[in-house]
Design a protein around this motif. Structure first.
Motif, mmCIF file in Angstrom:
data_model
loop_
_atom_site.group_PDB
_atom_site.id
_atom_site.type_symbol
_atom_site.label_atom_id
_atom_site.label_comp_id
_atom_site.label_asym_id
_atom_site.label_seq_id
_atom_site.Cartn_x
_atom_site.Cartn_y
_atom_site.Cartn_z
ATOM 1 N N VAL A 1 39.282 -60.391 2.043
ATOM 2 C CA VAL A 1 40.299 -59.766 2.899
ATOM 3 C C VAL A 1 39.946 -59.981 4.376
ATOM 4 N N ALA A 2 38.668 -59.818 4.720
ATOM 5 C CA ALA A 2 38.232 -59.992 6.108
ATOM 6 C C ALA A 2 38.470 -61.426 6.578
ATOM 7 N N ILE A 3 38.087 -62.398 5.766
ATOM 8 C CA ILE A 3 38.278 -63.809 6.127
ATOM 9 C C ILE A 3 39.758 -64.125 6.278
ATOM 10 N N ASP A 4 40.573 -63.653 5.334
ATOM 11 C CA ASP A 4 42.016 -63.898 5.397
ATOM 12 C C ASP A 4 42.664 -63.218 6.601
ATOM 13 N N SER A 5 42.026 -62.165 7.120
ATOM 14 C CA SER A 5 42.551 -61.443 8.280
ATOM 15 C C SER A 5 42.073 -62.035 9.599
ATOM 16 N N GLY A 6 41.266 -63.088 9.523
ATOM 17 C CA GLY A 6 40.835 -63.757 10.741
ATOM 18 C C GLY A 6 39.427 -63.431 11.198
ATOM 19 N N PHE A 7 38.690 -62.608 10.443
ATOM 20 C CA PHE A 7 37.325 -62.257 10.801
ATOM 21 C C PHE A 7 36.379 -63.281 10.178
ATOM 22 N N ARG A 8 36.318 -64.463 10.788
ATOM 23 C CA ARG A 8 35.642 -65.623 10.201
ATOM 24 C C ARG A 8 34.126 -65.520 10.155
ATOM 25 N N ASN A 9 33.525 -64.641 10.940
ATOM 26 C CA ASN A 9 32.069 -64.514 10.944
ATOM 27 C C ASN A 9 31.574 -63.439 9.981
ATOM 28 N N SER A 10 32.407 -63.015 9.066
ATOM 29 C CA SER A 10 32.046 -61.967 8.115
ATOM 30 C C SER A 10 31.115 -62.513 7.040
ATOM 31 N N GLY A 11 30.340 -61.601 6.424
ATOM 32 C CA GLY A 11 29.428 -62.053 5.391
ATOM 33 C C GLY A 11 28.877 -60.915 4.553
ATOM 34 N N ILE A 12 28.231 -61.282 3.457
ATOM 35 C CA ILE A 12 27.647 -60.336 2.514
ATOM 36 C C ILE A 12 26.135 -60.529 2.516
ATOM 37 N N THR A 13 25.406 -59.416 2.537
ATOM 38 C CA THR A 13 23.950 -59.448 2.464
ATOM 39 C C THR A 13 23.505 -58.549 1.315
ATOM 40 N N VAL A 14 22.604 -59.056 0.494
ATOM 41 C CA VAL A 14 22.021 -58.256 -0.586
ATOM 42 C C VAL A 14 20.550 -58.066 -0.259
ATOM 43 N N GLY A 15 20.141 -56.792 -0.099
ATOM 44 C CA GLY A 15 18.762 -56.476 0.254
ATOM 45 C C GLY A 15 17.814 -56.604 -0.927
ATOM 46 N N LYS A 16 16.518 -56.492 -0.659
ATOM 47 C CA LYS A 16 15.484 -56.609 -1.690
ATOM 48 C C LYS A 16 15.642 -55.564 -2.793
ATOM 49 N N LYS A 17 16.121 -54.385 -2.428
ATOM 50 C CA LYS A 17 16.285 -53.302 -3.399
ATOM 51 C C LYS A 17 17.689 -53.257 -3.990
ATOM 52 N N LYS B 1 20.633 -53.338 -2.297
ATOM 53 C CA LYS B 1 21.676 -52.765 -1.435
ATOM 54 C C LYS B 1 22.618 -53.887 -1.002
ATOM 55 N N ILE B 2 23.916 -53.686 -1.217
ATOM 56 C CA ILE B 2 24.929 -54.702 -0.904
ATOM 57 C C ILE B 2 25.668 -54.277 0.362
ATOM 58 N N MET B 3 25.532 -55.086 1.415
ATOM 59 C CA MET B 3 26.154 -54.780 2.697
ATOM 60 C C MET B 3 27.149 -55.874 3.052
ATOM 61 N N MET B 4 28.356 -55.470 3.356
ATOM 62 C CA MET B 4 29.408 -56.394 3.791
ATOM 63 C C MET B 4 29.612 -56.163 5.281
ATOM 64 N N ALA B 5 29.510 -57.216 6.075
ATOM 65 C CA ALA B 5 29.713 -57.125 7.516
ATOM 66 C C ALA B 5 31.008 -57.844 7.881
ATOM 67 N N VAL B 6 31.913 -57.107 8.491
ATOM 68 C CA VAL B 6 33.163 -57.668 8.993
ATOM 69 C C VAL B 6 32.931 -57.944 10.478
ATOM 70 N N HIS C 1 30.043 -52.597 9.439
ATOM 71 C CA HIS C 1 29.191 -52.720 8.259
ATOM 72 C C HIS C 1 29.679 -51.766 7.181
ATOM 73 N N VAL C 2 29.839 -52.280 5.963
ATOM 74 C CA VAL C 2 30.310 -51.480 4.839
ATOM 75 C C VAL C 2 29.300 -51.623 3.703
ATOM 76 N N LEU C 3 28.752 -50.490 3.262
ATOM 77 C CA LEU C 3 27.853 -50.484 2.118
ATOM 78 C C LEU C 3 28.713 -50.470 0.857
ATOM 79 N N CYS C 4 28.509 -51.444 -0.039
ATOM 80 C CA CYS C 4 29.340 -51.592 -1.240
ATOM 81 C C CYS C 4 28.536 -51.238 -2.492
ATOM 82 N N GLN D 1 31.216 -57.310 -6.583
ATOM 83 C CA GLN D 1 32.639 -57.677 -6.645
ATOM 84 C C GLN D 1 33.442 -56.951 -5.567
ATOM 85 N N ASP D 2 33.053 -55.717 -5.232
ATOM 86 C CA ASP D 2 33.726 -54.988 -4.144
ATOM 87 C C ASP D 2 33.485 -55.690 -2.812
ATOM 88 N N ALA D 3 32.247 -56.115 -2.590
ATOM 89 C CA ALA D 3 31.901 -56.823 -1.348
ATOM 90 C C ALA D 3 32.652 -58.149 -1.263
#
Length: 97
Positions: A36-52, A54-59, A21-24, A28-30
């Motif tokens: 990069v994660a998808i291109d590297s083969g981490f196909r289940n990666s995704g971005i979540t934006v919280g109610k407040k 907070k932008i979280m990128m999960a590889v 998990h990476v806090l961005c 655009q950073d996320a």
């Protein structure tokens, strides 16, 4: 194997996929990290934006394994198969790295 024979319930061999998990600061950073994660083969990666905002990128990798070994105290697989599962899980761990 002796430990498995002493269990009265169910035993499952489980290997969990890699997760980072990476806090961005910016969306655009996320997006860049996601690309990069998808291109590297981490196909289940995704971005979540919280109610407040907070932008979280999960590889996340897709390398998982879940296999029942015993049921109600009865061993359902051979020792050779358990060794095969361990070898397979170790290979998946290497792929994660």
């Amino acid at each position: 194997m002796t430990a498995l024979e002493e269990v009265a319930g169910d035993v499952v061999f489980k290997f969990e996929p890699f997760v980072l998990h990476v806090l961005c600061r910016e969306l655009q950073d996320a997006r860049l990290l996601h690309s990069v994660a998808i291109d590297s083969g981490f196909r289940n990666s995704g971005i979540t934006v919280g109610k407040k905002g907070k932008i979280m990128m999960a590889v996340r990798s897709t390398h998982c394994l879940e296999v029942p070994l015993s049921h109600m105290g009865k061993l359902m697989v051979s020792e050779e198969y358990i060794e095969f599962l361990i070898h397979t899980a170790n290979q998946k761990m290497e792929e994660n790295m």
